[in-house]
Design an enzyme around this catalytic site. Structure first.
Site, PDB file in Angstrom:
ATOM      1  N   ASN A 195     -16.815 -19.848  68.665  1.00 17.34           N
ATOM      2  CA  ASN A 195     -16.953 -20.501  69.960  1.00 17.34           C
ATOM      3  C   ASN A 195     -15.620 -21.125  70.373  1.00 17.34           C
ATOM      4  OD1 ASN A 195     -16.723 -23.027  68.639  1.00 17.34           O
ATOM      5  ND2 ASN A 195     -18.936 -23.175  68.375  1.00 17.34           N
ATOM      6  N   ARG A 248     -28.720 -19.891  74.253  1.00 20.48           N
ATOM      7  CA  ARG A 248     -28.027 -19.993  72.967  1.00 20.48           C
ATOM      8  C   ARG A 248     -27.708 -21.456  72.694  1.00 20.48           C
ATOM      9  NH1 ARG A 248     -22.756 -16.829  73.716  1.00 20.48           N
ATOM     10  NH2 ARG A 248     -22.444 -17.442  71.541  1.00 20.48           N
ATOM     11  N   SER A 269     -11.654  -9.806  72.443  1.00 20.72           N
ATOM     12  CA  SER A 269     -11.990  -9.040  73.641  1.00 20.72           C
ATOM     13  C   SER A 269     -11.154  -7.765  73.727  1.00 20.72           C
ATOM     14  CB  SER A 269     -11.728  -9.893  74.886  1.00 20.72           C
ATOM     15  OG  SER A 269     -11.681  -9.094  76.052  1.00 20.72           O
ATOM     16  N   ARG A 271     -10.889  -5.919  76.265  1.00 24.59           N
ATOM     17  CA  ARG A 271     -10.237  -5.967  77.579  1.00 24.59           C
ATOM     18  C   ARG A 271      -8.956  -6.776  77.513  1.00 24.59           C
ATOM     19  NH1 ARG A 271     -10.014 -10.014  81.218  1.00 24.59           N
ATOM     20  NH2 ARG A 271     -11.487 -11.187  79.938  1.00 24.59           N
ATOM     21  N   ARG A 272      -9.028  -7.978  76.976  1.00 20.77           N
ATOM     22  CA  ARG A 272      -7.827  -8.814  76.903  1.00 20.77           C
ATOM     23  C   ARG A 272      -6.765  -8.157  76.025  1.00 20.77           C
ATOM     24  NH1 ARG A 272     -11.431 -14.301  76.230  1.00 20.77           N
ATOM     25  NH2 ARG A 272     -11.615 -14.800  78.455  1.00 20.77           N
ATOM     26  N   LYS A 273      -7.180  -7.576  74.919  1.00 20.51           N
ATOM     27  CA  LYS A 273      -6.227  -6.906  74.039  1.00 20.51           C
ATOM     28  C   LYS A 273      -5.515  -5.781  74.773  1.00 20.51           C
ATOM     29  CE  LYS A 273      -5.891  -4.104  69.830  1.00 20.51           C
ATOM     30  NZ  LYS A 273      -6.634  -3.548  68.665  1.00 20.51           N
ATOM     31  N   CYS A 292     -19.101  -1.979  74.116  1.00 21.04           N
ATOM     32  CA  CYS A 292     -18.330  -3.157  73.746  1.00 21.04           C
ATOM     33  C   CYS A 292     -16.916  -2.770  73.315  1.00 21.04           C
ATOM     34  CB  CYS A 292     -19.025  -3.900  72.616  1.00 21.04           C
ATOM     35  SG  CYS A 292     -19.403  -2.853  71.192  1.00 21.04           S
ATOM     36  N   ARG A 328     -12.886 -14.467  66.439  1.00 20.99           N
ATOM     37  CA  ARG A 328     -14.273 -14.769  66.767  1.00 20.99           C
ATOM     38  C   ARG A 328     -14.509 -16.270  66.719  1.00 20.99           C
ATOM     39  NH1 ARG A 328     -18.563 -11.639  65.748  1.00 20.99           N
ATOM     40  NH2 ARG A 328     -19.602 -13.300  66.897  1.00 20.99           N
ATOM     41  N   THR A 360     -13.978 -23.520  67.859  1.00 18.21           N
ATOM     42  CA  THR A 360     -13.446 -22.826  66.685  1.00 18.21           C
ATOM     43  C   THR A 360     -12.107 -22.180  67.008  1.00 18.21           C
ATOM     44  OG1 THR A 360     -15.664 -22.375  65.842  1.00 18.21           O
ATOM     45  CG2 THR A 360     -13.877 -20.986  65.010  1.00 18.21           C
ATOM     46  N   ARG A 361     -12.026 -21.525  68.159  1.00 18.37           N
ATOM     47  CA  ARG A 361     -10.779 -20.852  68.518  1.00 18.37           C
ATOM     48  C   ARG A 361      -9.657 -21.856  68.786  1.00 18.37           C
ATOM     49  NH1 ARG A 361     -12.813 -16.708  72.995  1.00 18.37           N
ATOM     50  NH2 ARG A 361     -14.698 -17.995  72.979  1.00 18.37           N
ATOM     51  N   LYS A 371     -21.467 -12.476  81.977  1.00 18.30           N
ATOM     52  CA  LYS A 371     -20.621 -11.413  81.432  1.00 18.30           C
ATOM     53  C   LYS A 371     -21.150 -10.924  80.082  1.00 18.30           C
ATOM     54  CE  LYS A 371     -17.048 -14.120  78.990  1.00 18.30           C
ATOM     55  NZ  LYS A 371     -15.589 -14.349  78.873  1.00 18.30           N
ATOM     56  N   ASP A 372     -22.043 -11.702  79.444  1.00 17.06           N
ATOM     57  CA  ASP A 372     -22.629 -11.300  78.167  1.00 17.06           C
ATOM     58  C   ASP A 372     -23.922 -10.503  78.340  1.00 17.06           C
ATOM     59  OD1 ASP A 372     -20.637 -12.520  76.704  1.00 17.06           O
ATOM     60  OD2 ASP A 372     -21.753 -14.389  76.419  1.00 17.06           O
ATOM     61  N   SER A 409     -24.696 -22.670  71.547  1.00 21.96           N
ATOM     62  CA  SER A 409     -23.288 -23.044  71.582  1.00 21.96           C
ATOM     63  C   SER A 409     -23.069 -24.153  72.607  1.00 21.96           C
ATOM     64  CB  SER A 409     -22.417 -21.840  71.944  1.00 21.96           C
ATOM     65  OG  SER A 409     -22.595 -21.494  73.304  1.00 21.96           O
TER      66      SER A 409
END
Length: 310
Positions: A152, A10, A130, A132-134, A242, A150, A155-156, A84-85, A12
């Site tokens: 990269n 990718r 995520s 999982r994190r949530k 997902c 959302r 951006t976050r 993990k992706d 990124s």
């Protein structure tokens, strides 16, 4: 000199950093000349679509689909992934050839108002895409407000700096690979179990390509491959989507591998955990059996909740 080959990734900043790590290892191995490697940037569906959650557009596999198509078609010879992706099941003819030495698998909290999950203000707003994190955040702190985040890493971080949220979470490994020096607070896995394979870089190739496999063998890490095998088998056994909050972390303890895994309701109101141990050679079996055990204990409402979270 060796024949030239192409690495797909990718575009990124983190993906390119991981491709650079892979190229450097290949060059240092002495098996590949620097001018024999070409890095091919492939834009994936997950990169193109930023206005919807991953769950709504098809999940993490959208970060690998186009890269795997290029690999199958022969346009590239090796794919470099954040492991993990990479879905637990790969297309026919492709396989995971090696895992590079794994970096710190932990999550980290980034916030200007707290240094831990426990010290976040009542009702604080946390940005994450995520499940999982949530789920694990809400399990610890049901008062928190979780919003979809959302983009990269850059951006976050920009959204966090602009005050859109009180905090966000990133993988420690990703920040290290990007050379970021922003203030962050790693979270003990006992409090926030990482995603399966977080911190690991995986090399995917065409099965039967003995030359590329030999390159992967030269730079792969055996310990990381063992822990990842357990975690990916756990994920595969659960057939996780997902939308399903799943976490797993395997560690080596002497001559055995230990695995901790969990599945949570998306709203964090319930978590099923498993702790297992097996011989190193049985890492994949350990993960599979642990996953099936958790799946057998999952109430139907876990599956229903995951669908309703769409």
């Amino acid at each position: 000199m060796t024949k030239q080959f192409k690495i797909g990734t990718r575009g990124s900043p983190l993906a390119l950093a991981q491709a650079t790590i892979t190229c450097d290892l290949l060059i240092r191995s002495g098996l590949v000349a620097e001018d024999a490697i070409e890095t091919v940037i492939i834009k994936t569906s997950g990169d193109r679509i930023q206005d919807r959650s991953l769950a709504d557009i098809g999940g993490k596999g959208l970060f690998t689909k186009e890269i795997e198509e290029a690999l199958s078609d022969g346009r590239i010879d090796m794919a470099v992934h954040s492991l993990k992706d990479l879905p637990a099941w790969m297309p026919d003819g492709l396989g995971l050839a090696a895992v590079l030495t794994r970096a710190d698998p932990r999550d980290a909290l980034l916030s200007s108002v707290a240094t831990s999950i426990a010290t976040l203000p009542q009702g604080a707003c946390i940005g994450t895409s995520s499940p999982r994190r949530k789920a694990l955040l809400l399990n610890r702190r049901p008062d928190l407000t979780i919003v979809d985040f959302r983009g990269n890493v850059g951006t976050r971080l920009a959204k966090l700096a602009a005050g859109e949220v009180d905090g966000t979470m990133l993988a420690v490994a990703g920040m290290a690979r990007l050379g970021l020096t922003v203030d962050h607070h790693p979270i003990d896995p006992a409090e926030m179990l990482p995603a399966a394979c977080q911190g690991a870089i995986g090399l995917e190739i065409r099965l039967g390509d003995e030359w590329v496999q030999s390159l992967c063998d030269a730079i792969g890490d055996t310990v990381s491959a063992i822990t990842v095998a357990a975690e990916r088998a756990f994920l595969a056994a659960l057939d996780g989507s997902c939308r399903t909050p799943i976490a797993a972390l395997a560690t080596i303890d002497g001559d055995s591998v230990r695995l901790e895994g969990l599945v949570a309701r998306p709203d964090g109101t319930a978590v099923i955990r498993v702790h297992e141990r097996a011989a190193l050679a049985d890492a994949a079996r350990l993960g599979s059996e642990a996953g099936h055990r958790v799946k057998a204990d999952m109430p139907l409402d876990f599956f229903v909740a995951a669908e309703l979270s769409r």
